[in-house]
Design an enzyme around this catalytic site. Structure first.
Site, PDB file in Angstrom:
ATOM      1  CG  HIS A  67       1.798   2.675  -5.348  1.00 60.96           C
ATOM      2  ND1 HIS A  67       1.563   3.480  -4.253  1.00 60.96           N
ATOM      3  CD2 HIS A  67       2.953   2.007  -5.080  1.00 60.96           C
ATOM      4  CE1 HIS A  67       2.532   3.316  -3.376  1.00 60.96           C
ATOM      5  NE2 HIS A  67       3.391   2.430  -3.843  1.00 60.96           N
ATOM      6  CD  GLU A  70       3.685  -2.437  -5.134  1.00 61.29           C
ATOM      7  OE1 GLU A  70       4.496  -2.532  -4.199  1.00 61.29           O
ATOM      8  OE2 GLU A  70       3.743  -1.542  -6.003  1.00 61.29           O
ATOM      9  CG  HIS A  71       1.011  -0.443  -0.615  1.00 60.51           C
ATOM     10  ND1 HIS A  71       1.632  -0.025   0.538  1.00 60.51           N
ATOM     11  CD2 HIS A  71       1.733   0.077  -1.642  1.00 60.51           C
ATOM     12  CE1 HIS A  71       2.685   0.737   0.218  1.00 60.51           C
ATOM     13  NE2 HIS A  71       2.757   0.809  -1.093  1.00 60.51           N
ATOM     14  CD  GLU A 147       5.307   4.382  -1.326  1.00 59.39           C
ATOM     15  OE1 GLU A 147       5.848   4.140  -2.430  1.00 59.39           O
ATOM     16  OE2 GLU A 147       4.473   3.610  -0.797  1.00 59.39           O
TER      17      GLU A 147
END
Length: 432
Positions: A67, A70-71, A147
């Site tokens: 994840h 992805e950022h 997040e």
């Protein structure tokens, strides 16, 4: 009744011819290119790239990296400053986004057909020229940590969802969700991110998909030009984690700052390729899809015990879970909801569902399926999600499989998988 039969026949006929054809080629470096020409004269395409990597490919201590990467893919590259990727897409009137799941990572750009080359060039730049600078990584780590706080730490339902995987799996990497554990987020190094990118973000581990108003020949030619020269940098590790069979029921109580109590019950189910998945999907629809579903009518409308209720089957590369998740109304005890939920599960096991329930689900499911084939974006999501998991067969055989679902199959599946001796139950109560 006659209308229902005619509608079923009509939708069945449409389904038989509705799944679009696709063409595929694989470059010498292993990149698979898939083109789905919709020929709908919209001048719109979805250009997607799927990487065969998700949280499933992580290890304890380094969770959440898929994840995080992805950022980082929207930071600087050799030829693009940080944030320029998004600006380039917007400059052609396109939209883009990305997501990370248990099994794969997905990027898409929706644009006009004329801008295919721009999308391919951008994706190729990310694959081979991502900088991964520590000065860009450190602030983005803080973004991801925030997040995690927002979706998990400070959300009772989010925390319950994360905790159910921690308890339902003890060995397999499905033990955590793609966001990962907070301690891991705070202790990654930029070298961890670089190693992960080098291992998984390479042509042999990716599928490039172009869907919409486009010619396959043109896509293959332009994709070869953009990606053909990119070399693979590392051997992709073989995945060997197998979750041991659960040898008894688990029951866990957790305490969070929550105004209401919550409940989760999970059962182990097979992987996405198993024929029982279609039946489990039908069970999910009967139990919680819409206001006429069993759980909605019984627990929300009639007894007013919960304000939300979910019942759905995961369709993962490795064996997943059938998840029941409920948020109680104020003043309602999770144990009272649990009793009612167990009664509904046992009813599914002990009595056959009605023909009307099956027909309604079949018609709604087929209608939803047909609707999903109307846009390039949804078609790309549908095909890509199966291809990246390694098998398109469940999608190609979906029409026939949904027709074969019967009341007996539903009851047999419920008896087989809703085994409380192998279940995991979590109750969330108010606490500090």
């Amino acid at each position: 009744m006659k209308y229902l039969l005619i509608l079923t026949l009509i939708i069945g006929t449409i389904m038989a011819s509705s799944l679009p054809k696709y063409e595929t080629k694989t470059l010498k470096n292993g990149l698979q290119i898939v083109v789905i020409p919709l020929k709908n004269s919209t001048n719109v395409i979805s250009t997607d790239i799927f990487y065969k990597v998700g949280s499933r490919n992580e290890i304890m201590g380094k969770t959440g990296i898929a994840h995080m990467l992805e950022h980082m893919n929207f930071k600087s590259t050799k030829n693009l400053p940080a944030g320029e990727f998004d600006k380039e897409v917007k400059s052609i009137g396109g939209v883009n986004n990305a997501s990370t799941s248990f099994d794969y990572t997905h990027y898409y750009i929706k644009s006009s057909t004329d801008n295919l080359n721009k999308s391919l060039t951008l994706y190729a730049e990310l694959m081979q020229n991502l900088n991964l600078k520590d000065e860009e990584f450190q602030p983005e780590r803080d973004v991801v940590a925030e997040e995690r706080r927002w979706r998990t730490e400070n959300s009772p339902l989010g925390y319950l969802y994360f905790a159910l995987f921690n308890n339902a799996y003890v060995y397999h990497p499905y033990h955590w969700t793609p966001i990962g554990f907070m301690n891991d987020i705070q202790t990654w190094t930029i070298d961890d991110i670089k190693d992960f990118h080098k291992t998984y973000y390479q042509p042999s581990n990716a599928i490039l998909m172009v869907t919409g108003d486009v010619e396959a020949k043109e896509v293959f030619k332009k994709a070869k030009k953009a990606f053909g020269g990119i070399k693979n940098k590392a051997k992709i590790p073989e995945f060997k984690f197998v979750e041991p069979e659960q040898d008894g029921p688990k029951r866990v109580t957790i305490y969070r700052d929550s105004e209401v109590e919550m409940l989760a019950i999970t059962f182990h189910i097979p992987d996405f390729k198993d024929k029982d998945q279609v039946t489990l999907s039908v069970i999910s629809e009967i139990l919680f899809s819409g206001k006429s579903s069993r759980l909605y009518k019984e627990l929300i409308d009639k007894k007013r015990l919960v304000n939300s209720i979910y019942a759905y089957n995961m369709e993962n590369i490795d064996p997943g879970l059938f998840i029941f998740l409920a948020t109680c109304n104020p003043g309602v005890k999770a144990e009272d909801v649990e009793k009612e939920l167990i009664a509904q599960i046992e009813l599914m096991k002990n009595t056959k569902v009605t023909k009307a329930e099956i027909n309604k689900v079949k018609i709604n499911t087929k209608a939803d399926f047909i609707y999903s084939l109307e846009s390039s974006t949804s078609v790309a999501n549908l095909f890509g999600s199966y291809l990246v998991r390694g098998d398109l067969t469940p999608l190609l055989e979906y029409e026939d499989d949904i027709k074969k679902v019967t009341a007996k199959k539903i009851q047999d599946a419920a008896k087989k998988y809703f085994n409380f001796n192998k279940s995991t139950t979590l109750i969330l109560k108010k606490g500090e």
